[in-house]
Structure formats: structure tokens, C-alpha cells
Motif scaffolding. Structure first.
Motif, PDB file in Angstrom:
ATOM      1  N   ALA A 176       0.830  -1.204   0.000  1.00 36.14           N
ATOM      2  CA  ALA A 176       0.000   0.000   0.000  1.00 36.14           C
ATOM      3  C   ALA A 176       0.866   1.256   0.000  1.00 36.14           C
ATOM      4  O   ALA A 176       0.549   2.252  -0.653  1.00 36.14           O
ATOM      5  N   VAL A 177       1.981   1.185   0.702  1.00 34.30           N
ATOM      6  CA  VAL A 177       2.883   2.333   0.749  1.00 34.30           C
ATOM      7  C   VAL A 177       3.469   2.591  -0.633  1.00 34.30           C
ATOM      8  O   VAL A 177       3.591   3.747  -1.071  1.00 34.30           O
ATOM      9  N   VAL A 178       3.793   1.526  -1.351  1.00 32.71           N
ATOM     10  CA  VAL A 178       4.317   1.700  -2.706  1.00 32.71           C
ATOM     11  C   VAL A 178       3.263   2.360  -3.596  1.00 32.71           C
ATOM     12  O   VAL A 178       3.554   3.302  -4.347  1.00 32.71           O
ATOM     13  N   SER A 179       2.034   1.892  -3.488  1.00 30.54           N
ATOM     14  CA  SER A 179       0.958   2.495  -4.296  1.00 30.54           C
ATOM     15  C   SER A 179       0.791   3.968  -3.953  1.00 30.54           C
ATOM     16  O   SER A 179       0.624   4.823  -4.833  1.00 30.54           O
ATOM     17  N   TYR A 180       0.843   4.252  -2.676  1.00 32.21           N
ATOM     18  CA  TYR A 180       0.691   5.627  -2.205  1.00 32.21           C
ATOM     19  C   TYR A 180       1.776   6.523  -2.802  1.00 32.21           C
ATOM     20  O   TYR A 180       1.517   7.617  -3.295  1.00 32.21           O
ATOM     21  N   ARG A 181       2.973   6.031  -2.778  1.00 32.90           N
ATOM     22  CA  ARG A 181       4.093   6.815  -3.313  1.00 32.90           C
ATOM     23  C   ARG A 181       3.988   6.989  -4.824  1.00 32.90           C
ATOM     24  O   ARG A 181       4.339   8.042  -5.368  1.00 32.90           O
ATOM     25  N   LYS A 182       3.515   5.948  -5.487  1.00 30.64           N
ATOM     26  CA  LYS A 182       3.315   6.031  -6.933  1.00 30.64           C
ATOM     27  C   LYS A 182       2.370   7.165  -7.283  1.00 30.64           C
ATOM     28  O   LYS A 182       2.592   7.930  -8.213  1.00 30.64           O
ATOM     29  N   MET A 183       1.285   7.217  -6.513  1.00 30.67           N
ATOM     30  CA  MET A 183       0.302   8.262  -6.776  1.00 30.67           C
ATOM     31  C   MET A 183       0.873   9.634  -6.441  1.00 30.67           C
ATOM     32  O   MET A 183       0.625  10.609  -7.141  1.00 30.67           O
ATOM     33  N   MET A 184       1.655   9.689  -5.393  1.00 25.90           N
ATOM     34  CA  MET A 184       2.257  10.976  -5.045  1.00 25.90           C
ATOM     35  C   MET A 184       3.161  11.453  -6.190  1.00 25.90           C
ATOM     36  O   MET A 184       3.126  12.626  -6.580  1.00 25.90           O
ATOM     37  N   LEU A 185       3.903  10.550  -6.763  1.00 25.76           N
ATOM     38  CA  LEU A 185       4.764  10.911  -7.889  1.00 25.76           C
ATOM     39  C   LEU A 185       3.922  11.350  -9.089  1.00 25.76           C
ATOM     40  O   LEU A 185       4.205  12.368  -9.727  1.00 25.76           O
ATOM     41  N   ALA A 186       2.876  10.575  -9.356  1.00 26.43           N
ATOM     42  CA  ALA A 186       2.006  10.935 -10.484  1.00 26.43           C
ATOM     43  C   ALA A 186       1.423  12.330 -10.272  1.00 26.43           C
ATOM     44  O   ALA A 186       1.308  13.118 -11.214  1.00 26.43           O
ATOM     45  N   TYR A 187       1.079  12.647  -9.032  1.00 24.42           N
ATOM     46  CA  TYR A 187       0.471  13.946  -8.747  1.00 24.42           C
ATOM     47  C   TYR A 187       1.466  15.076  -8.958  1.00 24.42           C
ATOM     48  O   TYR A 187       1.151  16.104  -9.546  1.00 24.42           O
ATOM     49  N   MET A 188       2.673  14.884  -8.452  1.00 23.13           N
ATOM     50  CA  MET A 188       3.651  15.953  -8.605  1.00 23.13           C
ATOM     51  C   MET A 188       3.960  16.199 -10.074  1.00 23.13           C
ATOM     52  O   MET A 188       4.101  17.343 -10.507  1.00 23.13           O
TER      53      MET A 188
END
Length: 439
Positions: free
Chosen positions: A170-182
Motif C-alpha cells: 500500500a505504501v508503494v501504491s501511495y508513493r506512486k500516486m504521489m509521484l504521479a500527482y507531482m
RNA sequence: CGGGGCGUGGCGCAGCCUGGUUAGCGCGCGUGUUUUGGGUACACGAGGCCGCCGGUUCGAAUCCGGCCGCCCCGACCA
């Protein structure tokens, strides 16, 4: 488009109800019209901008490996009873009954529905992880809608949902989305800063808000100037890859080690530790919000998959939202001047406006028609019988990145003036050079 | 949800307090002339259930009551 036959109702005066710059300009430039409190119709050029933003959001979601789908706006009450939110959500949820007296609601968000869809088919840990998203209209019956599309009741949102077998995933998914957002916000020409946030009614304990800086923002924010220098797109080999857990960790660390907080999470002690020359304060607009909330919905709604050992596990979930329609307002807040909107090239409704300063002049008409034929959908051709001043003012107001000024002065010798909206720079160039210059 | 305010041609407003002619101004719109590289000037013209319902009155945009809509400040949200 030819401006003479378009529904682009620009206004010379500001409607009384509009208080902030983006709202005023969206009305004056003819992007939207209000139909009820907090509900707007998107007119042709406003809708073009909305679609351009949507496209960038979509591209970055796809790049992060999220799957696009489309869920309905109307949802059955039963799903929300399963999670317990039917009663918790309160008056912000628009509740309706159909002819059979069945209870329905206009979705304010989609955790329940996506969980239901996943539990119907995903039965094994082997099918995880997955991230699904859609870009769809939401309705939240805000007590007090305001600021135009920045705080509407009906709004377009990209919402994504991740499903992982365990917390680490879940943490990996969260970080993926954070990167996509930035990456998304940077492509929109916005300087966004992730700030630790309360997880709110959705629940959970890992949550960030994405705030863009604008003087008219709703909340006071504090951050380290380090955020002003980070570039997520143009960093070559040092860039971050969505599919590499160590890249994601490095990225997440870079995002979360520097101080950044909205006033409600502001930590005076931590702030004092930031070197004074690096301290930045300002106003911010929330344009995105990401949450990790564990098994809140998967457990409540009985969604389990078989784990490697054959035992049932509730997937760990997260949800990730971007206010697409709000971004239109936010981009304007971040980019405008006295004369009007200044669109970033990536989302401008038209790349260029062709201003025919003297309709009826053979040379002007010929050049304009030729340019319009060549540029096609990228251009808005101001072919109205108006004075030059009106056309200049409207072009500045609508904020096209380029203005191609075709007047009798230069037309006779095949020259036009090219004006860059953002800087005001003008150059006289040959007609034939125009397409290359604005490409 | 607490507090405040506003509904009068497409937009911005005046008129209302102190009821009484064809409801007015600026912008915009149409026609003509004029002007022709930063919202030109003149003339003529079109466009109004004065938010809705009810009441008071010989007479209501104006006074009274109710309702609806919208905006602003605050508390809350993508």
C-alpha cells in the motif's frame, strides 16, 4: 473556431457575484456560466481547458499504471449502509428516491462502489496490486459554495483507488500516486507542495494534501524553500520511475523531509528548525489529496482475497483525488494579470488567436484565412467586425499563449505581429514563419 | 448551520425611505454615418412578468406578510 460564430460571451464588466480573480475571469472570458449555486455550465472554451487538464491527469495516471474505468454518478444507498457512511456523511450527500422509492444518492466519492466492484471479481492475492481510477462528476451539497468552480457543489474529480495485499504494498501504491500527482501539477505549470494532512472523514493515518501557492488561497501555508527547486520531470537519469520501489522511496523521502504544513497542522517547533532564509509563508489552494486507509472498507464490506497461505486477507486500500474542475480556477489564480488570463501552453483552449484587425481588407483577410486553414483547431480566429482594441482586449482576456496580429500595416508586405501573452513581447515576422514560431 | 446583504432589459447600477405621468442611466445589442493597430463618436432603434405569491390602497418597483433564488463573513470540504 471562428469567433464571430461561437458561444464565447466575453464581458466588459465583472458580474457582481464574482469576488476572486479566477471566478471573475472565468465569467468575463466566457468559460463558464452559473446555473445554480455552485453548479456551472462549461461553455466551449472553458470546456476545452477542462478537457486539456483532464488529458494531462489521465496521461499521468496511466503512466503510473492506474487503470481508467467509469463508475456511475448515481449510487444505491445499500452500498453506503455497508460501510456505515450512509448515516455518517450527513447533509453534504445528495439523497434521492426513484419511482420505486428506492434510496439512491449522487456520489460524493466512490470508495464503496469500487470496493464492491473489486470484491465481485478479485479473489486471490495474485490479482493484486491494482489501482483503478475514473474522472467523473461528483456532487457534494456544500453549505456554502463559493469562488466559482473552486468550491462548487458539482465538480469534476479524478479519483483513484489502490488495492494491495499488505501495508508495504500500500505504501508503494501511495508513493506512486504521489509521484504521479507531482508530475501532473508540474505539467500544468503549477508549483504544488505535498503537505501532511488530517485524513478526514475517509479515515486512515497516511495522508497528504497538494497545495498550490496563490495569494487568494483558502489556507495559510508554511514550507521550506527547497520545494521551489525540485523538478520532477526534467532530471534525466536521476529521475523517478513509477515501477521502481527504491526510486519511489527516494522520491517520497525528498517530498517529506522538508517542512511543509497548512496552518491546521503547523508545528511551531519544527518550523523554528528551518533556517530562516528558507522559510516561506503564503496562501494555498488544495488541488489534490491522497489517503491511505488500510482495510477500513475492505473489512467493513467483506472484501477478502486468498493470501499465499490460502487464508483470507482484507486488501489494504488508499484513495487519491484531484479536483479537475477546481484546477481550472487554480491555474487562473496562479496565472493572470490585470488584462486577463495567462494560460500555460499545455492547457490553453487555443494555442493562438488570429486577430484580423481589418476585416474586408483583401490582404488581411487572405492572410488570416490562410493562417486559420493551416493552424486549424489550434487557433481561434477573431473574424468579428470589431475595432482592433476590442480584439486585443478580448485576446488578452482569454489568455491565448500567442496572438497573431494581422493588420493592414504589415499585411501588404506579408508580415504579421506575433505577441506572446505571458511576457507581452511582440515581434514582426513573415506570415510563413508563424506556424514554426508558435509550435 | 450561525451572522449580514441583494433580487429592476444580456452586464453594471439608480429609483424604494416620503406610493401617483410613457421605470431611468452607463455598457452591450440592431441599423446608418463616422473611425480604422489597444474597448471611437453621433443619430435612430429593439429589448423590462421591477424574483414569485398574497395583502393594504382609488392607485404598489416603492408599504406589509410569506415563499423562492443568489451573494458575502464565519464554522466545514477535491
Amino acid at each position: 473556431m471562428r469567433l464571430s460564430h461561437s458561444l464565447i460571451p466575453t464581458l466588459k464588466e465583472t458580474p457582481a457575484e464574482a469576488q476572486i480573480a479566477s471566478h471573475r475571469l472565468m465569467l468575463r472570458a466566457g468559460l463558464v456560466r452559473q446555473t445554480s449555486a455552485g453548479i456551472y455550465a462549461w461553455l466551449p472554451i472553458g470546456y476545452r481547458v477542462l478537457r486539456n487538464i483532464e488529458r494531462i491527469v489521465r496521461e499521468e495516471q496511466d503512466a503510473a499504471g492506474a487503470q481508467e474505468c467509469l463508475m456511475p454518478t448515481i449510487q444505491p444507498a445499500e452500498l453506503w449502509r455497508e460501510s456505515g457512511r450512509y448515516d455518517d456523511y450527513g447533509k453534504e450527500m445528495l439523497r434521492i428516491r426513484d419511482r420505486h422509492e428506492r434510496e439512491l444518492l449522487y456520489g460524493p466519492t466512490n470508495e464503496e462502489m469500487i470496493t464492491d466492484l473489486m470484491r465481485q471479481s478479485a479473489k486471490s492475492y495474485r490479482e493484486l496490486p491494482q489501482i483503478l481510477y475514473h474522472i467523473q462528476w461528483k456532487f457534494r451539497d456544500e453549505v456554502r459554495p463559493r469562488f466559482g468552480v473552486m468550491r462548487g457543489r458539482e465538480f469534476l474529480m479524478k479519483d483513484a483507488y489502490s488495492f494491495d495485499l499488505d501495508y508495504a504494498g500500500a505504501v508503494v501504491s501511495y508513493r506512486k500516486m504521489m509521484l504521479a500527482y507531482m508530475r501532473t501539477f508540474q505539467r500544468l505549470g503549477l508549483k504544488a507542495i505535498p503537505m501532511a494532512a488530517e485524513s478526514g472523514p475517509i479515515g486512515g493515518n497516511l495522508s497528504h494534501e497538494f497545495i498550490i501557492l496563490a495569494p487568494t488561497g483558502e489556507s495559510q501555508v508554511y514550507y521550506d524553500s527547497a520545494f521551489e527547486e525540485i523538478d520532477y520531470l526534467a532530471r534525466g537519469a536521476d529521475g523517478f520511475r513509477h515501477d521502481d520501489a527504491s526510486d519511489l522511496e527516494r522520491f517520497f523521502t525528498e517530498m517529506t523531509t522538508h517542512y511543509a504544513a497548512t496552518d491546521e497542522k503547523h508545528d511551531k517547533a519544527a518550523w523554528e528548525k528551518v533556517a530562516p532564509p528558507r522559510r516561506r509563508e503564503g496562501r494555498g489552494i488544495e488541488v489534490g489529496h491522497i489517503f491511505y486507509f488500510g482495510t477500513k472498507y475492505s473489512a467493513a464490506m467483506g472484501f477478502g482475497v486468498a493470501g499465499p497461505d490460502g487464508k483470507q486477507v482484507h486488501p489494504e486500500m488508499g484513495s487519491y483525488g484531484i479536483g479537475v474542475s477546481r484546477l481550472v480556477g487554480a491555474v487562473i489564480e496562479a496565472g493572470h494579470d490585470e488584462a486577463g488570463i495567462i494560460w500555460p501552453d499545455a492547457i490553453a483552449p487555443f494555442r493562438a488567436a488570429i486577430l484580423n484587425l481589418k476585416r474586408g481588407d483583401a490582404a488581411c483577410d487572405r492572410i488570416c484565412e490562410a493562417l486559420y486553414a493551416k493552424l486549424g483547431a489550434a487557433a481561434l480566429y477573431d473574424d468579428r467586425e470589431e475595432r482592433a482594441g476590442v480584439k486585443f482586449a478580448d485576446a488578452d482576456l482569454m489568455g491565448h499563449p500567442w496572438q497573431i496580429v494581422v493588420g493592414p500595416r504589415g499585411a501588404a508586405s506579408g508580415r504579421v505581429e506575433l505577441k506572446r501573452r505571458a511576457t507581452g513581447e511582440r515581434h514582426e515576422i513573415a506570415v510563413d514563419d508563424v506556424p514554426a514560431r508558435i509550435a
